[in-house]
Scaffold this motif. Structure first.
Motif, PDB file in Angstrom:
ATOM      1  N   SER A  86       0.827  -1.210   0.000  1.00  0.00           N
ATOM      2  CA  SER A  86       0.000   0.000   0.000  1.00  0.00           C
ATOM      3  C   SER A  86       0.860   1.258   0.000  1.00  0.00           C
ATOM      4  CB  SER A  86      -0.960   0.006   1.191  1.00  0.00           C
ATOM      5  OG  SER A  86      -0.239  -0.053   2.400  1.00  0.00           O
ATOM      6  N   VAL A  87       1.987   1.226   0.674  1.00  0.00           N
ATOM      7  CA  VAL A  87       2.886   2.383   0.692  1.00  0.00           C
ATOM      8  C   VAL A  87       3.549   2.552  -0.670  1.00  0.00           C
ATOM      9  CG1 VAL A  87       5.012   3.318   1.699  1.00  0.00           C
ATOM     10  CG2 VAL A  87       3.255   2.337   3.175  1.00  0.00           C
ATOM     11  N   ILE A  88       3.975   1.458  -1.269  1.00  0.00           N
ATOM     12  CA  ILE A  88       4.588   1.549  -2.601  1.00  0.00           C
ATOM     13  C   ILE A  88       3.580   2.126  -3.592  1.00  0.00           C
ATOM     14  CG2 ILE A  88       5.478   0.185  -4.542  1.00  0.00           C
ATOM     15  CD1 ILE A  88       6.903  -1.553  -2.420  1.00  0.00           C
ATOM     16  N   GLU A  89       2.345   1.672  -3.512  1.00  0.00           N
ATOM     17  CA  GLU A  89       1.306   2.199  -4.389  1.00  0.00           C
ATOM     18  C   GLU A  89       1.081   3.697  -4.145  1.00  0.00           C
ATOM     19  OE1 GLU A  89      -3.367   1.308  -4.936  1.00  0.00           O
ATOM     20  OE2 GLU A  89      -2.058  -0.458  -4.829  1.00  0.00           O
ATOM     21  N   ALA A  90       1.036   4.099  -2.878  1.00  0.00           N
ATOM     22  CA  ALA A  90       0.798   5.503  -2.535  1.00  0.00           C
ATOM     23  C   ALA A  90       1.935   6.416  -2.994  1.00  0.00           C
ATOM     24  CB  ALA A  90       0.596   5.642  -1.025  1.00  0.00           C
ATOM     25  N   PHE A  91       3.145   5.896  -3.049  1.00  0.00           N
ATOM     26  CA  PHE A  91       4.311   6.703  -3.414  1.00  0.00           C
ATOM     27  C   PHE A  91       4.865   6.340  -4.788  1.00  0.00           C
ATOM     28  CE2 PHE A  91       4.038   7.185   1.135  1.00  0.00           C
ATOM     29  CZ  PHE A  91       4.398   8.511   1.338  1.00  0.00           C
ATOM     30  N   GLN A  92       4.057   5.711  -5.630  1.00  0.00           N
ATOM     31  CA  GLN A  92       4.563   5.204  -6.909  1.00  0.00           C
ATOM     32  C   GLN A  92       5.195   6.295  -7.776  1.00  0.00           C
ATOM     33  OE1 GLN A  92       1.453   3.432  -9.264  1.00  0.00           O
ATOM     34  NE2 GLN A  92      -0.065   4.918  -8.565  1.00  0.00           N
ATOM     35  N   HIS A  93       4.648   7.512  -7.748  1.00  0.00           N
ATOM     36  CA  HIS A  93       5.215   8.579  -8.582  1.00  0.00           C
ATOM     37  C   HIS A  93       6.595   9.000  -8.082  1.00  0.00           C
ATOM     38  CE1 HIS A  93       1.586   8.758 -10.884  1.00  0.00           C
ATOM     39  NE2 HIS A  93       0.867   8.925  -9.787  1.00  0.00           N
ATOM     40  N   GLU A  94       6.766   9.032  -6.763  1.00  0.00           N
ATOM     41  CA  GLU A  94       8.064   9.401  -6.199  1.00  0.00           C
ATOM     42  C   GLU A  94       9.086   8.274  -6.324  1.00  0.00           C
ATOM     43  OE1 GLU A  94       7.861  11.836  -2.476  1.00  0.00           O
ATOM     44  OE2 GLU A  94       5.728  11.351  -2.659  1.00  0.00           O
ATOM     45  N   LEU A  95       8.607   7.061  -6.585  1.00  0.00           N
ATOM     46  CA  LEU A  95       9.499   5.907  -6.713  1.00  0.00           C
ATOM     47  C   LEU A  95       9.874   5.612  -8.165  1.00  0.00           C
ATOM     48  CD1 LEU A  95       7.843   3.622  -4.030  1.00  0.00           C
ATOM     49  CD2 LEU A  95      10.144   4.610  -3.929  1.00  0.00           C
ATOM     50  N   LYS A  96       9.436   6.462  -9.085  1.00  0.00           N
ATOM     51  CA  LYS A  96       9.824   6.268 -10.486  1.00  0.00           C
ATOM     52  C   LYS A  96      11.355   6.285 -10.561  1.00  0.00           C
ATOM     53  CE  LYS A  96       5.897   7.598 -13.245  1.00  0.00           C
ATOM     54  NZ  LYS A  96       5.156   6.426 -12.902  1.00  0.00           N
ATOM     55  N   GLY A  97      11.913   5.384 -11.331  1.00  0.00           N
ATOM     56  CA  GLY A  97      13.365   5.286 -11.425  1.00  0.00           C
ATOM     57  C   GLY A  97      13.937   4.213 -10.501  1.00  0.00           C
ATOM     58  N   PHE A  98      13.111   3.730  -9.569  1.00  0.00           N
ATOM     59  CA  PHE A  98      13.532   2.627  -8.703  1.00  0.00           C
ATOM     60  C   PHE A  98      12.748   1.389  -9.098  1.00  0.00           C
ATOM     61  CE2 PHE A  98      14.456   6.346  -6.085  1.00  0.00           C
ATOM     62  CZ  PHE A  98      15.761   6.076  -5.718  1.00  0.00           C
ATOM     63  N   SER A  99      13.369   0.248  -8.962  1.00  0.00           N
ATOM     64  CA  SER A  99      12.707  -1.011  -9.246  1.00  0.00           C
ATOM     65  C   SER A  99      11.810  -1.366  -8.056  1.00  0.00           C
ATOM     66  CB  SER A  99      13.768  -2.096  -9.454  1.00  0.00           C
ATOM     67  OG  SER A  99      13.159  -3.352  -9.536  1.00  0.00           O
ATOM     68  N   THR A 100      10.532  -1.615  -8.338  1.00  0.00           N
ATOM     69  CA  THR A 100       9.612  -1.999  -7.264  1.00  0.00           C
ATOM     70  C   THR A 100       8.883  -3.276  -7.644  1.00  0.00           C
ATOM     71  OG1 THR A 100       7.780  -0.684  -8.144  1.00  0.00           O
ATOM     72  CG2 THR A 100       9.216   0.403  -6.546  1.00  0.00           C
ATOM     73  N   SER A 101       8.460  -3.993  -6.624  1.00  0.00           N
ATOM     74  CA  SER A 101       7.565  -5.123  -6.810  1.00  0.00           C
ATOM     75  C   SER A 101       6.439  -4.918  -5.811  1.00  0.00           C
ATOM     76  CB  SER A 101       8.298  -6.448  -6.589  1.00  0.00           C
ATOM     77  OG  SER A 101       8.747  -6.539  -5.261  1.00  0.00           O
TER      78      SER A 101
END
Length: 135
Positions: A86-101
């Motif tokens: 849920s946190v990754i989803e909430a911050f997805q725009h700020e996490l652009k450029g990082f690999s997420t799952s």
């Protein structure tokens, strides 16, 4: 910040058996990953309430406050922060450029996530845990 000893279901980054605490885990991590994890740990510590505890969970360092908050770890080719999906989803725009799952953010060993972003994500997890109904 309280420290909690973990159960014996985990193991250090390197070595036999479970690390007894986060300091022991970090001692087993090679540079540059160790310095990166130390920065991550400091950012998390600065964002959690004083009552939060550090522990080892699933063989890696973690923070607890009204339930599990976040985990962080070093692997052979990257480091990871585990704040939950849920946190990754909430911050997805700020996490652009990082690999997420689903529940994990991967980043290079020598390039930690921005401290301000870590603090915001940890505070979001604290808020989630505080809003959970305890029954």
């Amino acid at each position: 910040m309280k420290k909690v000893k973990s159960g014996n279901r985990s193991s250090a980054a390197k070595g036999d058996g479970a690390p007894k605490d986060v300091d022991e885990y970090l001692a087993g991590v090679q540079e540059p990953a160790r310095s990166t994890l130390i920065k991550i740990r400091a950012a998390i510590r600065s964002a959690v309430p004083r009552e939060a505890t550090e522990t080892i969970s699933y063989r890696i360092p973690a923070f607890k406050y009204k339930g599990m908050l976040v985990w962080f770890a070093a692997f052979s080719k990257h480091c990871s922060l585990f704040p939950g999906s849920s946190v990754i989803e909430a911050f997805q725009h700020e996490l652009k450029g990082f690999s997420t799952s689903k529940g994990t953010i991967h980043f290079p060993m020598d390039k930690p996530l921005p401290t301000a972003l870590i603090k915001k994500m940890v505070k979001a997890r604290v808020a989630q845990n505080e809003s959970k109904k305890r029954g």
